[in-house]
Design a protein around this motif. Structure first.
Motif: not given
Length: 224
Positions: A2, A34, A36, A39-40, A135-139
């Motif tokens: 990251t 968030s 949601r 994702r990661s 995290f709510d994003v793909e790292l």
């Protein structure tokens, strides 16, 4: 994984990144900051006792009777890092419990030792997972290559022979026997230098905890 910024922020407290992974689509992941689904996940922990001086300085300014001080420190440190990086911080002691050991195995490809502690190819048994960031994003997480499991190469299994009450056996952990021994007069060595079975492991000696750290953890275990 990251970026260097996260590793540096964690390192300022004597902690290290302990791997991570991207949740499969449709997987029942916990919620991110968030709201949601995460994702990661990135795991944070220690290798050896490099965190101890940082914790000890923090501890000096707190009440002597503070309950679960190490857990409190970890939550404070990792929680602050999570705020800086837009993540949700979670802890192994959160209720309901999160599958930290499964996450760790998935992140670093580790397997359990006969003592139930995950065996690391470099750190041996001298490491721990102190928290995680969701995290709510793909790292961009590095792929895990399953390391050599050192326990497979250990023929004598000294970790199953040092305990005076045989607390660890292939049948499992005799918790009550261990606790009674540690609390008793004959358990003084365990209280001062740590679990004799764990200390008998030949791997990761450079990361072995000092006596002060052993005593702290054994006191917490025995609730003395």
């Amino acid at each position: 994984m990251t970026g260097n910024g996260l590793a540096e922020a964690i390192g300022r407290h004597g902690l290290v990144l302990r791997g991570g992974f991207v949740f499969d689509k449709g997987e029942a992941a916990p919620l991110a900051l968030s709201g949601r689904l995460a994702r990661s996940v990135i795991l944070i922990g220690n290798a050896g006792a490099s965190y101890w001086p940082h914790f000890r300085r923090w501890r000096e300014g707190r009440p002597a009777d503070l309950e679960n001080p190490l857990d409190t420190w970890c939550r404070e440190v990792i929680g602050g890092i999570a705020q800086d990086f837009g993540a949700r911080a979670v802890s192994p002691s959160d209720r309901p419990f999160l599958p930290f050991q499964q996450w760790a195995m998935r992140s670093e490809g580790l397997k359990s030792s006969p003592l139930g502690i995950l065996m690391h190819p470099e750190y041996g048994l001298w490491h721990a997972y102190r928290g995680a960031l969701l995290f709510d994003v793909e790292l961009a997480v590095e792929s895990v290559h399953e390391p050599i499991h050192l326990c497979d190469a250990c023929v004598g299994k000294p970790c199953l022979k040092a305990c005076p009450v045989d607390a660890y056996t292939p049948a499992g952990f005799a918790y009550e026997d261990c606790l009674a021994h540690v609390r008793g007069a004959e358990g003084k060595p365990c209280r001062t230098v740590g679990c004799l079975d764990r200390n008998a492991c030949p791997y990761g000696a450079a990361y072995r905890y000092p006596a002060e750290v052993h005593a702290f953890h054994m006191k917490a275990f025995a609730k003395l």
